[in-house]
Scaffold this active site. Structure first.
Site, short mmCIF file in Angstrom:
data_model
loop_
_atom_site.label_atom_id
_atom_site.label_comp_id
_atom_site.label_asym_id
_atom_site.label_seq_id
_atom_site.Cartn_x
_atom_site.Cartn_y
_atom_site.Cartn_z
N LYS A 110 0.65 -1.30 -0.02
CA LYS A 110 -0.06 0.04 -0.13
C LYS A 110 0.75 1.23 -0.05
O LYS A 110 0.56 2.25 -0.64
CB LYS A 110 -0.93 0.02 1.25
CG LYS A 110 -1.84 -1.03 1.14
CD LYS A 110 -2.89 -1.42 2.20
CE LYS A 110 -3.85 -2.56 2.23
NZ LYS A 110 -4.76 -2.74 3.34
N GLN A 136 -4.60 -1.23 9.51
CA GLN A 136 -4.57 -2.57 8.85
C GLN A 136 -4.97 -3.66 10.05
O GLN A 136 -4.63 -3.77 11.09
CB GLN A 136 -3.24 -2.85 8.45
CG GLN A 136 -2.69 -4.44 7.89
CD GLN A 136 -3.31 -4.37 6.53
OE1 GLN A 136 -3.71 -3.19 5.87
NE2 GLN A 136 -3.81 -5.49 6.06
N ASP A 194 -10.72 3.01 3.88
CA ASP A 194 -11.00 1.55 3.71
C ASP A 194 -12.48 1.37 3.67
O ASP A 194 -12.88 0.05 3.31
CB ASP A 194 -10.72 1.15 5.07
CG ASP A 194 -9.41 0.16 4.92
OD1 ASP A 194 -9.17 -0.35 3.72
OD2 ASP A 194 -8.71 -0.29 6.04
#
Ligand code: GUN
Length: 285
Positions: free
Chosen positions: A53, A97, A120
């Site tokens: 990412k 995460q 997200d």
């Protein structure tokens, strides 16, 4: 029939040129789109994901910061860090995460992220916005699957789409996005009585369970579009999806490979969401 491949790597490459252009346009307004990625602990898969990412940001003109904390980080300290990032004008997107260590309540943490920075798409505000068709952030994996369907010109109106899996991250938002495009949607899960009876009716199948060979050739209608979200290892340790790729490709019309399918698209859509967040911040000035 041998299915045509939907190449997520190639499509990502194409879409990332758009990302780079939009990032350049933002910079001309004095804004560098910025993503903060938080990792807690040493989960090996998380290491790989967060590195990908951050690298994708660097490669496409986005600013990124990786904050990696020891597994002992307290929930209070993590929440304090999120508050700081919520108030940091250089950061437009915040990603924590998952999974988090067991002493941290992941829902508490996700809900602490400002919905304006929830790239997200996991916040209840984002989920609610998707539910009612309001602007918000779509979770990156189902967003990427929709882009893949769009890339092959798949008209979803009136089609029967079967989603296998009901996670908050993939299955449920995927079903809502397909519904938004006027597909007739069936969600199947571990308690579904006759999965094959469902998938055999499907024009589009999205497999998102996290288990090998959930979908085999005998379960697929000839010509169906098959999207494989799974990320598993086979007996030889090789990366594979939820779909029996070699079997299903003989029956399906289109199929996504693993690796090189949905995986790169997920990261590309994270870049899209971060850009979108930065563009919205410009509009709200
Ligand atoms: N862990 C596995 N997939 C994801 C994802 O898409 N976002 C976050 N934050 N964590 C994950």
């Amino acid at each position: 029939m041998t299915a045509q491949l939907i190449d997520g790597t190639a499509l990502s490459k194409l879409l990332r040129t758009e990302v780079a252009e939009r990032a350049t346009a933002l910079r001309s307004h004095g804004i560098t789109p910025g993503l903060a990625v938080i990792q807690v602990g040493e989960n090996p898969a998380s290491h790989v994901y967060v590195r990908s990412k951050v690298k994708a940001c660097q490669d496409n003109g986005l600013h990124s910061v990786l904050e990696h904390y020891p597994v002992t980080l307290s929930e209070t300290d993590l929440l304090a860090r999120i508050t700081t990032l919520n108030n940091d004008p250089a950061i437009h997107g915040i990603l924590v995460q998952l999974p988090l260590p067991p002493h941290i309540d992941a829902q508490e943490v996700i809900q602490a992220i400002s919905p304006a920075k929830d790239v997200d798409g996991f916040h209840v505000a984002s989920a609610g916005a998707l539910m009612v068709g309001q602007p918000g952030f779509w979770p990156c994996t189902p967003y990427g699957c929709m882009k893949m369907l769009e890339s092959i010109g798949c008209e979803l109106k009136g089609k029967h789409a079967v989603v296998i899996g009901r996670s908050n991250i993939v299955g449920k938002p995927m079903a809502l996005l397909l519904l938004q495009k006027n597909a007739t949607v069936t969600i199947c899960h571990s308690a579904t009585r006759d999965l094959k009876a469902m998938t055999l009716q499907a024009d589009v199948i999205v497999a998102a369970v996290g288990k090998r060979n959930v979908l085999t050739a005998d379960m697929v209608k000839p010509g169906a579009v098959v999207i494989d979200v799974g990320m598993n290892r086979n007996d030889q340790g090789k990366l594979c999806g939820d779909v029996d790729f070699e079997g299903v490709r003989q029956v399906a019309g289109y199929i996504t490979p693993v690796p090189g399918g949905v995986g790169p698209m997920t990261i590309t859509m994270l870049l899209f969401n971060t850009l979108e967040a930065a563009e919205r911040s410009l509009m709200s000035v």
